[in-house]
Design an enzyme around this catalytic site. Structure first.
Site, PDB file in Angstrom:
ATOM      1  N   GLU A 109       0.823  -1.218   0.000  1.00 41.07           N
ATOM      2  CA  GLU A 109       0.000   0.000   0.000  1.00 41.07           C
ATOM      3  C   GLU A 109       0.852   1.261   0.000  1.00 41.07           C
ATOM      4  O   GLU A 109       0.456   2.256  -0.609  1.00 41.07           O
ATOM      5  CB  GLU A 109      -1.027  -0.020   1.152  1.00 41.07           C
ATOM      6  CG  GLU A 109      -0.610   0.548   2.483  1.00 41.07           C
ATOM      7  CD  GLU A 109       0.252  -0.393   3.298  1.00 41.07           C
ATOM      8  OE1 GLU A 109       1.061  -1.150   2.727  1.00 41.07           O
ATOM      9  OE2 GLU A 109       0.153  -0.338   4.543  1.00 41.07           O
ATOM     10  N   ASP A 112       7.242   3.984   2.069  1.00 37.20           N
ATOM     11  CA  ASP A 112       7.622   5.018   3.029  1.00 37.20           C
ATOM     12  C   ASP A 112       9.146   5.208   2.955  1.00 37.20           C
ATOM     13  O   ASP A 112       9.635   6.033   2.188  1.00 37.20           O
ATOM     14  CB  ASP A 112       7.134   4.588   4.411  1.00 37.20           C
ATOM     15  CG  ASP A 112       7.384   5.629   5.467  1.00 37.20           C
ATOM     16  OD1 ASP A 112       7.662   6.776   5.117  1.00 37.20           O
ATOM     17  OD2 ASP A 112       7.320   5.309   6.683  1.00 37.20           O
ATOM     18  N   ARG A 114      11.113   2.777   1.898  1.00 35.75           N
ATOM     19  CA  ARG A 114      11.447   1.833   0.826  1.00 35.75           C
ATOM     20  C   ARG A 114      12.148   0.564   1.354  1.00 35.75           C
ATOM     21  O   ARG A 114      12.547  -0.299   0.590  1.00 35.75           O
ATOM     22  CB  ARG A 114      12.291   2.533  -0.250  1.00 35.75           C
ATOM     23  CG  ARG A 114      12.217   1.888  -1.601  1.00 35.75           C
ATOM     24  CD  ARG A 114      12.633   2.797  -2.716  1.00 35.75           C
ATOM     25  NE  ARG A 114      11.531   3.630  -3.164  1.00 35.75           N
ATOM     26  CZ  ARG A 114      11.616   4.536  -4.119  1.00 35.75           C
ATOM     27  NH1 ARG A 114      12.763   4.732  -4.743  1.00 35.75           N
ATOM     28  NH2 ARG A 114      10.564   5.235  -4.446  1.00 35.75           N
TER      29      ARG A 114
HETATM   30  O1  LIG Z   1       8.715   1.758   3.078  1.00 42.25           O
HETATM   31  P1  LIG Z   1       8.806   1.197   4.472  1.00 42.25           P
HETATM   32  O2  LIG Z   1       9.432   2.159   5.450  1.00 42.25           O
HETATM   33  O3  LIG Z   1       9.454  -0.141   4.496  1.00 42.25           O
HETATM   34  O4  LIG Z   1       7.335   1.066   5.011  1.00 42.25           O
HETATM   35  C1  LIG Z   1       6.285   0.478   4.297  1.00 42.25           C
HETATM   36  C2  LIG Z   1       5.787  -0.784   4.955  1.00 42.25           C
HETATM   37  O5  LIG Z   1       5.345  -0.492   6.286  1.00 42.25           O
HETATM   38  C3  LIG Z   1       4.056  -1.051   6.476  1.00 42.25           C
HETATM   39  O6  LIG Z   1       4.171  -2.354   6.922  1.00 42.25           O
HETATM   40  P2  LIG Z   1       4.089  -2.850   8.428  1.00 42.25           P
HETATM   41  O7  LIG Z   1       5.342  -3.580   8.783  1.00 42.25           O
HETATM   42  O8  LIG Z   1       3.729  -1.697   9.312  1.00 42.25           O
HETATM   43  O9  LIG Z   1       2.972  -3.968   8.382  1.00 42.25           O
HETATM   44  P3  LIG Z   1       1.494  -4.113   7.796  1.00 42.25           P
HETATM   45  O10 LIG Z   1       1.550  -4.033   6.295  1.00 42.25           O
HETATM   46  O11 LIG Z   1       1.129  -5.480   8.231  1.00 42.25           O
HETATM   47  O12 LIG Z   1       0.654  -3.038   8.395  1.00 42.25           O
HETATM   48  C4  LIG Z   1       3.461  -1.043   5.097  1.00 42.25           C
HETATM   49  O13 LIG Z   1       2.432  -1.986   4.962  1.00 42.25           O
HETATM   50  C5  LIG Z   1       4.617  -1.333   4.191  1.00 42.25           C
HETATM   51  O14 LIG Z   1       4.774  -2.718   3.960  1.00 42.25           O
END
Ligand SMILES: O=P(O)(O)OC[C@H]1O[C@H](OP(=O)(O)OP(=O)(O)O)[C@H](O)[C@@H]1O
Length: 203
Positions: A109, A112, A114
């Site tokens: 989704e 952030d 990456r």
């Molecule tokens: O670009 P980044 O800094 O890596 O962040 C993005 C990731 O963070 C969130 O996952 P999260 O681990 O919070 O789990 P979730 O998808 O289960 O909510 C989101 O769903 C992405 O996968």
């Protein structure tokens, strides 16, 4: 940090727009959703990516979670990706013995920092290479693309392959400023959430 509320309608429309860009790169053989946030966008995308007269595109799930971790510099907290689930071709094995030679779309989704996307792409590429060498199929080309609903416009902590970025295989519904994005699946009161999204024009 101010909050940006996103409605289900908004997500559906971003998927529709994304799908038309994704289609420019040819038909997708397999969607890999990064859970949990990639699940709902992946399912919606499949609706728009389905080709008439063809079977539904299979969706596989991988589970990746970001955990806070102390780095050597104790003032800084780094984030580590933890793998909670990986590919399982199981009953699909007739068509999908591996990812070799496939056009694979990875869906999450939000991009952030990456960190998560970098992990997913590099681990999947490594898996494919290992399998190609094992099976003697190094001449077959596997293509990975990425779709996210939102890319936060900010410095990234990890990268995606240049080849992917330069060839239109990193596809974004919308690039946004670095705000706290609230997705509808996290809402306790969906009507209130949707109203707030509408007020912000995220419909
Ligand atoms: O670009 P980044 O800094 O890596 O962040 C993005 C990731 O963070 C969130 O996952 P999260 O681990 O919070 O789990 P979730 O998808 O289960 O909510 C989101 O769903 C992405 O996968």
């Amino acid at each position: 940090m101010s909050k940006s509320f996103i409605s289900y309608n908004n997500i559906h429309k971003l998927c529709k727009k994304g799908a038309s860009d994704i289609k420019q790169n040819g038909p997708v053989d397999l969607i890999i959703a990064i859970g949990g946030g990639g699940f709902i966008p992946a399912r919606i995308l499949r609706t728009f990516l389905k080709e008439e007269g063809k079977k539904n595109i299979p969706i596989q799930a991988i589970g990746l979670s970001l955990y806070e971790q102390m780095t050597e510099d104790e003032d800084k907290i780094g984030k580590e990706v933890v793998r909670t689930q990986w590919l399982d071709f199981g009953n699909l094995s007739q068509h999908f013995d591996s990812l070799i030679g496939k056009n694979v779309l990875i869906v999450d989704e939000v991009d952030d920092t990456r960190t998560t996307l970098h992990y997913a792409v590099s681990e999947l590429e490594r898996d494919v290479l290992e399998m190609q060498q094992k099976l003697g199929r190094t001449d077959e080309k596997t293509t990975f693309s990425v779709f996210v609903l939102h890319n936060k416009d900010k410095p990234k902590k990890a990268q995606l392959p240049d080849e992917m970025l330069q060839n239109g295989r990193y596809i974004v519904g919308e690039t946004v400023v670095d705000k706290w994005i609230i997705y509808p699946w996290d809402a306790q009161e969906i009507d209130e959430h949707t109203e707030k999204a509408q007020e912000q024009g995220n419909i």
